[in-house]
Design a protein around this motif. Structure first.
Motif, PDB file in Angstrom:
ATOM      1  N   TYR A  13       3.169   6.052  -2.813  1.00 51.91           N
ATOM      2  CA  TYR A  13       4.568   6.751  -3.333  1.00 51.91           C
ATOM      3  C   TYR A  13       4.307   6.557  -5.036  1.00 51.91           C
ATOM      4  CZ  TYR A  13       7.452   7.052   0.751  1.00 51.91           C
ATOM      5  OH  TYR A  13       8.141   7.570   1.873  1.00 51.91           O
ATOM      6  N   LEU A  14       3.770   6.022  -5.480  1.00 53.98           N
ATOM      7  CA  LEU A  14       3.326   5.615  -7.031  1.00 53.98           C
ATOM      8  C   LEU A  14       2.263   6.858  -7.290  1.00 53.98           C
ATOM      9  CD1 LEU A  14       4.503   4.148  -9.633  1.00 53.98           C
ATOM     10  CD2 LEU A  14       2.433   2.436  -9.011  1.00 53.98           C
TER      11      LEU A  14
ATOM     12  N   SER B 248       2.242   8.654   6.482  1.00 51.74           N
ATOM     13  CA  SER B 248       2.026   7.202   6.173  1.00 51.74           C
ATOM     14  C   SER B 248       3.356   6.542   6.669  1.00 51.74           C
ATOM     15  CB  SER B 248       2.215   7.128   4.567  1.00 51.74           C
ATOM     16  OG  SER B 248       2.404   6.051   4.191  1.00 51.74           O
ATOM     17  N   GLU B 249       4.715   7.249   6.811  1.00 50.44           N
ATOM     18  CA  GLU B 249       5.729   6.749   7.229  1.00 50.44           C
ATOM     19  C   GLU B 249       5.393   6.329   8.821  1.00 50.44           C
ATOM     20  OE1 GLU B 249       7.871   4.836   5.874  1.00 50.44           O
ATOM     21  OE2 GLU B 249       7.846   5.942   3.784  1.00 50.44           O
TER      22      GLU B 249
ATOM     23  N   ALA C 174       0.655  -1.216  -0.191  1.00 48.19           N
ATOM     24  CA  ALA C 174      -0.087  -0.035   0.118  1.00 48.19           C
ATOM     25  C   ALA C 174       0.804   1.393   0.005  1.00 48.19           C
ATOM     26  CB  ALA C 174      -1.114   0.135   1.161  1.00 48.19           C
ATOM     27  N   ASN C 175       2.006   1.393   0.761  1.00 47.98           N
ATOM     28  CA  ASN C 175       2.670   2.497   0.919  1.00 47.98           C
ATOM     29  C   ASN C 175       3.554   2.685  -0.508  1.00 47.98           C
ATOM     30  OD1 ASN C 175       2.412   3.102   3.360  1.00 47.98           O
ATOM     31  ND2 ASN C 175       3.966   2.026   4.243  1.00 47.98           N
TER      32      ASN C 175
ATOM     33  N   SER D  99      -6.780   1.921  -1.861  1.00 47.94           N
ATOM     34  CA  SER D  99      -6.440   3.124  -2.489  1.00 47.94           C
ATOM     35  C   SER D  99      -5.654   4.031  -1.814  1.00 47.94           C
ATOM     36  CB  SER D  99      -7.875   3.614  -3.001  1.00 47.94           C
ATOM     37  OG  SER D  99      -7.766   4.861  -3.600  1.00 47.94           O
ATOM     38  N   PRO D 100      -4.581   4.694  -2.619  1.00 51.30           N
ATOM     39  CA  PRO D 100      -4.075   5.715  -1.812  1.00 51.30           C
ATOM     40  C   PRO D 100      -4.654   7.012  -1.567  1.00 51.30           C
ATOM     41  CG  PRO D 100      -3.064   5.243  -4.342  1.00 51.30           C
ATOM     42  CD  PRO D 100      -4.335   4.473  -4.012  1.00 51.30           C
ATOM     43  N   GLY D 101      -5.898   7.071  -1.893  1.00 54.14           N
ATOM     44  CA  GLY D 101      -6.831   8.251  -1.703  1.00 54.14           C
ATOM     45  C   GLY D 101      -6.271   9.278  -2.538  1.00 54.14           C
TER      46      GLY D 101
END
Length: 183
Positions: free
Chosen positions: A28-29, A97-98, A23-24, A79-81
Motif C-alpha cells: 500500500y505504501l 493481495s487482499e 508486507a501488505n 519487496s512490493p514489486g
C-alpha cells in the motif's frame, strides 16, 4: 514455568501472518507513493491510510503472540514489486493481495480449529471480518474503475475517481449488514 499457550505450528503461522501484514503495508505504501508521484492525491491518500491500517493489523498480531506467551519472530519483508502500470492495475494488484491475505488468515483459522485453540480461533474472527471488508472495498473500487473505463479510463474519469477516493470511507458495507429495508 512455561507460559507459552500457542503451539509451535500456530506460533509460526501467526508470525508469518504478522510478516504478511507488514508486507501488505509496504505494498500500500509503494502504491500510494506511485499514485502521489502521478498526481493522484486522492488515491494516494486512500492508499496511505490503508498502509497504516495494515501496520495496525501487524501490531495486533504481534501483541497477541506476546500475550499468549510465545516468541515474536521479526523477519525480512519481501519487496512490493514493480509499480502499477495504471490506476486499474494498481487496484487489481490490491485486490489480488487482499485475496491472498484472506487465504492465509483462513489457514490460521483452520489450524486453530484443528488444534482446538479457541482463543486463537476467536482472535482470528476479527481478521476474517476485516478481510471481508477489505475484499469488498477492493471490489467496489474495481467497479468504480470499470465504470470510469477500466484500463482505458481517460484523464477526466481518473480525475473524478481521484476526487471520489479522497472522500471514500475506509470501511465497506458488508452483505451481512444489509437488509431489504437498509440495502
Amino acid at each position: 514455568m512455561e507460559t507459552n499457550r500457542l503451539s509451535p505450528t500456530l506460533a509460526q503461522a501467526l508470525n508469518k501472518q504478522m510478516t504478511n501484514e507488514a508486507a501488505n503495508a509496504q505494498i500500500y505504501l509503494a502504491y500510494a507513493s506511485w499514485a502521489s508521484e502521478k498526481g493522484y492525491d486522492g488515491i494516494a491518500n486512500f492508499l496511505f491510510r490503508h498502509a497504516n491500517e495494515e501496520r495496525n493489523h501487524m501490531m495486533k498480531i504481534l501483541e497477541y503472540i506476546l500475550k499468549r506467551g510465545a516468541k515474536v519472530v521479526v523477519t525480512e519483508i519481501p519487496s512490493p514489486g514493480p509499480d502499477p502500470a495504471s490506476v486499474n492495475d494498481c487496484f487489481e494488484k490490491v485486490f489480488t493481495s487482499e485475496v491472498e491475505n484472506t487465504s492465509a488468515i483462513y489457514r490460521i483459522v483452520e489450524m486453530s480449529m484443528a488444534e482446538k485453540d479457541w482463543a486463537t480461533w476467536n482472535f482470528m474472527q476479527w481478521f476474517v471480518k476485516e478481510q471481508t471488508e477489505e475484499e469488498t472495498l477492493a471490489l467496489d473500487l474495481l467497479s468504480k474503475i470499470k465504470v470510469a473505463g477500466g484500463a482505458s479510463a481517460n484523464d477526466d474519469a481518473l480525475y473524478i475517481l481521484d476526487k471520489d477516493l479522497a472522500q471514500t470511507a475506509d470501511d465497506a458495507t458488508l452483505a451481512q449488514d444489509v437488509s431489504a429495508a437498509n440495502p
